[in-house]
Structure formats: C-alpha cells, structure tokens
Scaffold this motif. Structure first.
Motif, mmCIF file in Angstrom:
data_model
loop_
_atom_site.group_PDB
_atom_site.id
_atom_site.type_symbol
_atom_site.label_atom_id
_atom_site.label_comp_id
_atom_site.label_asym_id
_atom_site.label_seq_id
_atom_site.Cartn_x
_atom_site.Cartn_y
_atom_site.Cartn_z
ATOM 1 N N ARG A 428 -0.418 -46.850 -24.815
ATOM 2 C CA ARG A 428 -0.791 -48.265 -24.970
ATOM 3 C C ARG A 428 -1.945 -48.675 -24.059
ATOM 4 O O ARG A 428 -2.833 -49.434 -24.453
ATOM 5 C CB ARG A 428 0.414 -49.163 -24.646
ATOM 6 N N TYR A 429 -1.910 -48.197 -22.806
ATOM 7 C CA TYR A 429 -2.841 -48.713 -21.809
ATOM 8 C C TYR A 429 -3.779 -47.653 -21.244
ATOM 9 O O TYR A 429 -4.598 -47.963 -20.370
ATOM 10 C CB TYR A 429 -2.062 -49.366 -20.660
ATOM 11 N N GLY A 430 -3.649 -46.432 -21.711
ATOM 12 C CA GLY A 430 -4.555 -45.383 -21.261
ATOM 13 C C GLY A 430 -4.352 -44.944 -19.828
ATOM 14 O O GLY A 430 -5.270 -44.418 -19.191
ATOM 15 N N MET A 431 -3.123 -45.150 -19.296
ATOM 16 C CA MET A 431 -2.849 -44.701 -17.921
ATOM 17 C C MET A 431 -3.013 -43.185 -17.812
ATOM 18 O O MET A 431 -2.508 -42.434 -18.647
ATOM 19 C CB MET A 431 -1.422 -45.060 -17.502
ATOM 20 N N THR A 432 -3.705 -42.758 -16.785
ATOM 21 C CA THR A 432 -3.817 -41.334 -16.483
ATOM 22 C C THR A 432 -2.578 -40.916 -15.691
ATOM 23 O O THR A 432 -2.271 -41.517 -14.662
ATOM 24 C CB THR A 432 -5.084 -41.051 -15.665
ATOM 25 N N LEU A 433 -1.862 -39.902 -16.176
ATOM 26 C CA LEU A 433 -0.621 -39.467 -15.529
ATOM 27 C C LEU A 433 -0.821 -38.110 -14.859
ATOM 28 O O LEU A 433 -1.230 -37.142 -15.512
ATOM 29 C CB LEU A 433 0.515 -39.350 -16.550
ATOM 30 N N ILE A 434 -0.528 -38.042 -13.564
ATOM 31 C CA ILE A 434 -0.555 -36.772 -12.831
ATOM 32 C C ILE A 434 0.831 -36.587 -12.236
ATOM 33 O O ILE A 434 1.227 -37.321 -11.330
ATOM 34 C CB ILE A 434 -1.632 -36.770 -11.737
ATOM 35 N N THR A 435 1.582 -35.605 -12.759
ATOM 36 C CA THR A 435 3.009 -35.475 -12.451
ATOM 37 C C THR A 435 3.318 -34.138 -11.779
ATOM 38 O O THR A 435 2.998 -33.083 -12.318
ATOM 39 C CB THR A 435 3.847 -35.579 -13.744
ATOM 40 N N VAL A 436 3.935 -34.205 -10.613
ATOM 41 C CA VAL A 436 4.502 -33.016 -9.964
ATOM 42 C C VAL A 436 5.971 -32.942 -10.361
ATOM 43 O O VAL A 436 6.709 -33.919 -10.223
ATOM 44 C CB VAL A 436 4.386 -33.115 -8.428
ATOM 45 N N THR A 437 6.417 -31.798 -10.869
ATOM 46 C CA THR A 437 7.814 -31.670 -11.278
ATOM 47 C C THR A 437 8.268 -30.219 -11.219
ATOM 48 O O THR A 437 7.462 -29.293 -11.367
ATOM 49 C CB THR A 437 8.035 -32.242 -12.689
#
Length: 471
Positions: A428-437
């Motif tokens: 929806r908002y174009g958030m850039t996601l950087i996820t450590v998991t």
C-alpha cells in the motif's frame, strides 16, 4: 517414575478478572522431553512460573491446585529448596543475567550451590562446544542469540532434574537450534526431564516425546503419538509468499565498502549492497555475525564516518552525523521489545509516534489490538509485547522499516498476521522492509532478496537461498 505432577492448577493475577490458568492437570515422567505450545498470552509462561515458585514467592497471584516435584509438594518448599531441582530459562534472557563476563555467569549458579572448582571447570568445558562463545568475553558485547546461549549454559551447567525452557530457540540461528535440541534430547537419556515452551514446531516437534497444547489458560490436548505430533507441525508449515511488484528503481539504502569494528574485533568488512525503495530484504546469518550491527548502522544507532569507513546513503543522500533532513525516515523494531515500550497503555504506545489518527486506527485494526488497548504494555506476554512493539513502530509510517527478529515469541496465527500486515503495508505505502530473522516461515513470507552475512562479508541472492540456508 513421575517427576512432575500438576493437578487442578488455577492462577489469577490481581489485575485480571479471569484466571490466566484454569484447572490444568498433567504428569511428566523422568527422562521425558515435553513440548508446550499455544497462542501468545494463553498461560504457558505463567505455568512455568508456578512450577519454579516464581509464583507466588516473587510475583503476586492467587494460586490453587497441587504441584509436586517427585514426592514433594512445592507448597511446602522455599525457593532455596527448589533451585537444585528445577532450572529455568526465561524468554527475556537479559533479565536473568547478573555478571559482566561469560565465564562468571556460567559459574555463578554452581558457585552458589557450593560445587567444587574442579567440577565447575569440567562442566563448563563440556558445554563449550554447544555454546560456541568466548568464555572471556564481556556479555554486553554479545548478540541477543549469544546472550541466550550464555543463560542456557548457566541453567544446563547446574544439571537440575527438571529443566524449564521458555522459547529457547527464539534468538538462535538454525544450526545452533539443531545442536541445542540434540543436546537437550541427550540429557533425557541421563534421566533429566525437560518442559519446553516453544512456537517453532518445525524445529522442536521432531525431538519431543509429548506435545501439550494450551488455549486461553486451558490444557486442551496432550499428544503422545509421534504421527499426531508431526501432523500438528505440518499444519503450521503453510505460508503464503508474495511476488513483490512494488520495488522501484530508486535506491532506499546504499552501502559501499562499509566496515565496522567493536574495539579490535572486526564485525563487518567492506560490505556493499544496494536496496531499492519498496524492496523486501531478509538478512540471514549465525548468531554474532553482524546482522543487528548492520541494522544499527543503517538506523544511526551506531555512527559511521563515510570518509573513513565507506559510504552509506539513504534515498541517494549521503548520511551525515546529525542526519539532518532524514529524521523519521527509518523505523527500527528492536530484538528485545522491553527496550522500546514506554507508555502506560497499549493505545498510548501505538499513538506515541503515530503518523496521524487515521493511520493509527488502521494499524490497530490490522494488528487486531482492540482487546489489548487498555492494558499496560509491560503486563503483556512476551509475544504480545513483540506485537505491540512492531505496531507502534509501524504506526509512525517510516519509509524504511528495520525489523530485528519481529516474530520472536509469536504463535503461528500471530506470525502469520505480522507477515501479512507487513506485506500489506509494503504494497500500500511502498515501505522498504529489511528483516533479520532465524524463522524460515517469516523469511520466506517477507523476502524478495536475501543478504547472508558470514565472516564479516555478505552474499546476496534470491528466495532460493532461504531453503538452502534452512536445509
């Protein structure tokens, strides 16, 4: 031989109208590894607190029923009577650490029990291959996963008859999780009994003898059939993965030849990567390899001098010390939710840095927080705290969202909800996601590209790396 017997246990906290545990009864035999699972807030951690006498000796609660360790009723026991019989590792391992150095922490419990120095040395030597930590290191320099290993080692070194583990795999990388599960399974062969609270059935189900499932304070299933246990694990394997059409050509985070050290210890060396706006990147790697350090550098929590240590840019603009003009651009969900919960209610927590009232309402609805809005954040279960921490950071509507283990302590439904919400916000908002998991399901659900950190350097690839990493 029965080692643990729980009969008709009921527990109610003073701040709650309804009991957190309702008429729970079960028996554990000597040498059993029992897995306890259920939705966040269903009473799992409360049950462990009752068994090791944290309730009622340190936490006030109305408690009814019977708990016996061997032939001893815990109602007639003091805390000092139970420490050599029952060991426990809590979800929040930092709250359990009392020393500055690793070796001192590992030896602390044994010293208090009066164990001979030679025996302490022997036990710590046996644990070293499992823990994979420098015993001379300062604990504050360790990653979250490494701290978890230290506490785990301190508990295991005391060799109690009953070991209680609350989400022991939460911060461990894949290989460490397998080694740990194999180790505790070997302890059952020595007659030790283990009651483990865990949501990661994909890892733990293959090692347990029984599976207990709780719902809303009630023990609803007690499964001792191997095929039935694995069937429960298979139910939790399906996750929808999305093809992201939202990534743009504009660069959100650009890193070029970046290096970082803690004192003389090099963590990242000549790292380069370009992350596009709207992209979803998952960061993988073993405990202590530099994943959280990378997020802290991007967020500004760790300083980077571009001229000396490489170049960091956000949306094509070089990052300077004061980050003028870049305030509010980044949201950071920490590994430990207790470090970023400040307000007196969940509602105020989510509103604290909310983008606007309408967006806050959208976030509350997406994360299904209505029933928790009036609760104090620190009164929640660890899994619920994590959910609130993610929601409160997302509510600020950052352009770049950094997520350090966002699904720790989450049951399958909440894990699914978090990944669905994050993907929806990305779309929806174009958030850039950087996820450590360290969670395979979360990695596959939140991934366009993978960054794997090893020995200070990185390799970059597609979703296929997730399957290779967790194989």
């Amino acid at each position: 031989m029965d080692l643990l017997r729980v009969e008709g246990l009921q527990v109610r906290y003073p701040i709650h109208k309804e009991p957190s545990i309702k008429d729970v009864s079960f028996i554990m035999k000597k040498g059993e590894l029992v897995l306890l699972t259920g939705k966040s807030g269903c009473g799992k951690s409360t049950l462990l607190k009752c068994i090791n006498l944290t309730i009622p000796h340190f936490i006030q609660a109305e408690m009814r029923g019977v708990i016996c360790i061997g032939d001893r009723n815990t109602a007639s026991m003091q805390v000092q009577d139970i420490v050599s019989l029952v060991g426990i590792m809590w979800q929040d391992v930092e709250a359990q650490i009392v020393n500055l150095k690793v070796e001192d922490e590992l030896a602390f419990g044994l010293e208090n029990l009066g164990v001979e120095v030679s025996e302490i040395t022997r036990r710590l030597k046996v644990l070293k291959p499992l823990l994979k930590i420098d015993y001379t290191a300062f604990i504050h320099s360790l990653s979250g996963g490494q701290k978890q290993r230290v506490v785990m080692g301190a508990v295991l070194s005391m060799l109690p008859d009953l070991i209680l583990l609350d989400e022991p795999l939460a911060n461990l990388d894949y290989e460490s999780s397998k080694s740990f599960l194999a180790f505790i399974k070997s302890l059952t062969g020595m007659g030790k009994s283990i009651l483990m609270v865990e949501h990661r059935l994909d890892m733990a189900a293959h090692y347990c003898d029984r599976l207990l499932i709780m719902e809303k304070g009630v023990l609803v299933r007690d499964i001792d059939d191997r095929d039935a246990i694995l069937e429960e694990e298979r139910k939790r394997k399906f996750f929808r993965t999305l093809q992201n059409g939202n990534s743009r050509q504009e660069s959100a985070v650009s890193i070029n030849n970046l290096s970082f050290s803690y004192g003389h210890k090099s963590v990242l060396s000549n790292v380069s990567i370009d992350i596009k706006a709207g992209e979803r990147v998952v960061v993988l790697g073993e405990n202590g390899c530099g994943k959280t350090t990378l997020l802290k550098i991007i967020s500004g929590l760790l300083p980077v001098r571009n001229s000396e240590n490489g170049m960091l840019k956000l949306f094509e603009a070089p990052v300077h010390k004061k980050r003028k003009g870049q305030e509010g651009m980044i949201g950071f969900v920490f590994q430990n939710p207790n470090h970023q919960l400040f307000m007196d209610s969940v509602y105020n927590e989510v509103c604290l840095n909310g983008f606007n009232d309408k967006f806050v309402e959208e976030i509350v609805e997406l994360f299904e927080l209505d029933e928790l809005l009036s609760r104090h954040p620190l009164s929640l279960s660890q899994g619920q705290k994590r959910l609130v921490a993610v929601a409160s950071v997302v509510a600020s509507k950052p352009k770049i969202l950094l997520l350090d283990e966002p699904t720790i302590g989450q049951d399958y439904d909440n894990l699914h909800r978090i990944t669905e919400v994050l993907n929806a916000l990305n779309q929806r908002y174009g958030m850039t996601l950087i996820t450590v998991t360290h969670d395979k399901l979360a990695a596959k659900a939140l991934c366009d590209r993978v960054v794997e950190i090893a020995q200070g350097g990185i390799s970059v690839g597609g979703v296929e790396i997730v399957d290779q990493y967790f194989s």
